[in-house]
Design a protein around this motif. Sequence first.
Motif, PDB file in Angstrom:
ATOM      1  N   THR A  52       0.795  -1.222   0.000  1.00 51.53           N
ATOM      2  CA  THR A  52       0.000   0.000   0.000  1.00 51.53           C
ATOM      3  C   THR A  52       0.831   1.276   0.000  1.00 51.53           C
ATOM      4  OG1 THR A  52      -0.125  -0.122   2.423  1.00 51.53           O
ATOM      5  CG2 THR A  52      -1.913  -1.149   1.168  1.00 51.53           C
ATOM      6  N   ASP A  53       2.109   1.196   0.320  1.00 52.32           N
ATOM      7  CA  ASP A  53       2.952   2.385   0.315  1.00 52.32           C
ATOM      8  C   ASP A  53       3.240   2.803  -1.127  1.00 52.32           C
ATOM      9  OD1 ASP A  53       5.707   3.834   0.324  1.00 52.32           O
ATOM     10  OD2 ASP A  53       5.094   3.835   2.422  1.00 52.32           O
ATOM     11  N   LEU A  76      11.888   4.407  -0.090  1.00 53.49           N
ATOM     12  CA  LEU A  76      11.441   4.641   1.274  1.00 53.49           C
ATOM     13  C   LEU A  76      11.801   6.068   1.647  1.00 53.49           C
ATOM     14  CD1 LEU A  76      10.202   3.385   3.836  1.00 53.49           C
ATOM     15  CD2 LEU A  76      12.502   2.695   4.510  1.00 53.49           C
ATOM     16  N   GLN A  77      10.817   6.896   1.921  1.00 50.26           N
ATOM     17  CA  GLN A  77      11.058   8.284   2.273  1.00 50.26           C
ATOM     18  C   GLN A  77      11.602   8.375   3.699  1.00 50.26           C
ATOM     19  OE1 GLN A  77      10.779  10.836   0.205  1.00 50.26           O
ATOM     20  NE2 GLN A  77       9.903   9.647  -1.490  1.00 50.26           N
ATOM     21  N   ALA A  82       8.795   1.313   9.423  1.00 52.97           N
ATOM     22  CA  ALA A  82       8.581   2.089   8.209  1.00 52.97           C
ATOM     23  C   ALA A  82       8.172   1.217   7.027  1.00 52.97           C
ATOM     24  CB  ALA A  82       9.850   2.869   7.848  1.00 52.97           C
ATOM     25  N   GLY A  83       8.570  -0.053   7.016  1.00 47.65           N
ATOM     26  CA  GLY A  83       8.227  -0.939   5.920  1.00 47.65           C
ATOM     27  C   GLY A  83       9.102  -2.171   5.946  1.00 47.65           C
ATOM     28  N   CYS A 114       3.617  -1.063   9.150  1.00 48.66           N
ATOM     29  CA  CYS A 114       4.854  -1.496   8.490  1.00 48.66           C
ATOM     30  C   CYS A 114       4.492  -2.145   7.154  1.00 48.66           C
ATOM     31  CB  CYS A 114       5.606  -2.475   9.392  1.00 48.66           C
ATOM     32  SG  CYS A 114       7.303  -2.841   8.873  1.00 48.66           S
ATOM     33  N   PRO A 115       4.305  -1.355   6.085  1.00 42.46           N
ATOM     34  CA  PRO A 115       3.808  -1.890   4.816  1.00 42.46           C
ATOM     35  C   PRO A 115       4.855  -2.706   4.056  1.00 42.46           C
ATOM     36  CG  PRO A 115       4.341   0.421   4.575  1.00 42.46           C
ATOM     37  CD  PRO A 115       4.477   0.117   6.038  1.00 42.46           C
ATOM     38  N   LEU A 121       7.044  -3.525   0.984  1.00 44.70           N
ATOM     39  CA  LEU A 121       7.670  -2.691  -0.038  1.00 44.70           C
ATOM     40  C   LEU A 121       8.158  -3.489  -1.238  1.00 44.70           C
ATOM     41  CD1 LEU A 121       9.794  -0.375   2.291  1.00 44.70           C
ATOM     42  CD2 LEU A 121       7.584   0.146   1.240  1.00 44.70           C
TER      43      LEU A 121
END
Length: 332
Positions: free
Chosen positions: A23-24, A37-38, A86-87, A118-119, A121
């Motif tokens: 979903t990110d 990843l931002q 974060a992912g 935590c999506p 990636l």
Amino acid sequence: MTEPKQVTGEDVLIARYFRPLATDPGAFGLVDDAAILQAGGDEIVVTTDAIVEGVHFLPDDPPDTIARKALRVNLSDLAAKGAVPAGFVLTLALRVQDDGWLTPFARALGEDAGLFGCPLLGGDTVSTPGPVMVSVTAFGRVTPGKMVRRGGAAPGDHIVVTGTIGDASLGLDILKGGAVATALARDAAASQMLVGRYRVPQPRNALAQAVGDHASAAMDVSDGLAGDLAKLCAASGVSAVIDAQSIPLSAPAAALLAKGTVGIEAIVSGGDDYEILCAIPEAGFTAFARAAGLAGVAVTSIGTVIAGQSTPRFLDVKGSQIALKRLSYSHF
């Protein structure tokens, strides 16, 4: 002439089971070879753990519990570093493509990804003739310079653990039909709780901020409290004295210990607890305990950091050192 299709079985598997989890925006729907990843000015903490059939989970464990364990053991590492999830990326090695296994696996993985923020990636899926393997690499965010390392504990610091210790190894004993299974044959609730602790860890991510604010050193308990404490002390150049009576136990674990079904070594050297082990300076302990209470995470001070580089000592109720033949689980 019709061009041959370039869609592979792996593409279909990814699209069906795992693209809905990505979903990110930086995952690009899992159609690229990499993700973005931002960072947003934070530092990125990276951790990776694999779980292997027959080693970290049993062949007949439910697939949803395997998915949750694979992600949560990595989230536990992030929590112990004071990092916010974060992912993650996933590598999945399967013998066969089985919808009956993949559907609950993917569903549970997606639920936990949402629960812990935590999506997915990206990652890889491969076939293997050997045991099933699930490898997760997780990323977390921390303020620059604020990641809590194993080194940093100082004499006088409290040795603190979250939750309860030893439940997961007792749960594994039940699944293997050991002495604990026999002792709890008529106590389904206790057996279910211990097995649940083995199959589905409870990462303490709600405590990450407090760990970052107050801990001088931290790691998660994955291979066994005694062995992991020895690692933390070695990294910090110190030792520790632990009051074995202070180690927090669940009611079933305490009863099994009192009856002699298991000894203290089984409790402190068994793996898969996935609790946080940390050193908290005396000046910050009250604030840390208060923050833990607000986060809904139980914490217990079980000992003190001391000077020296000897193996940490576990003391019984009389103050005598407990002889431990084994400190932790070892893969080799």
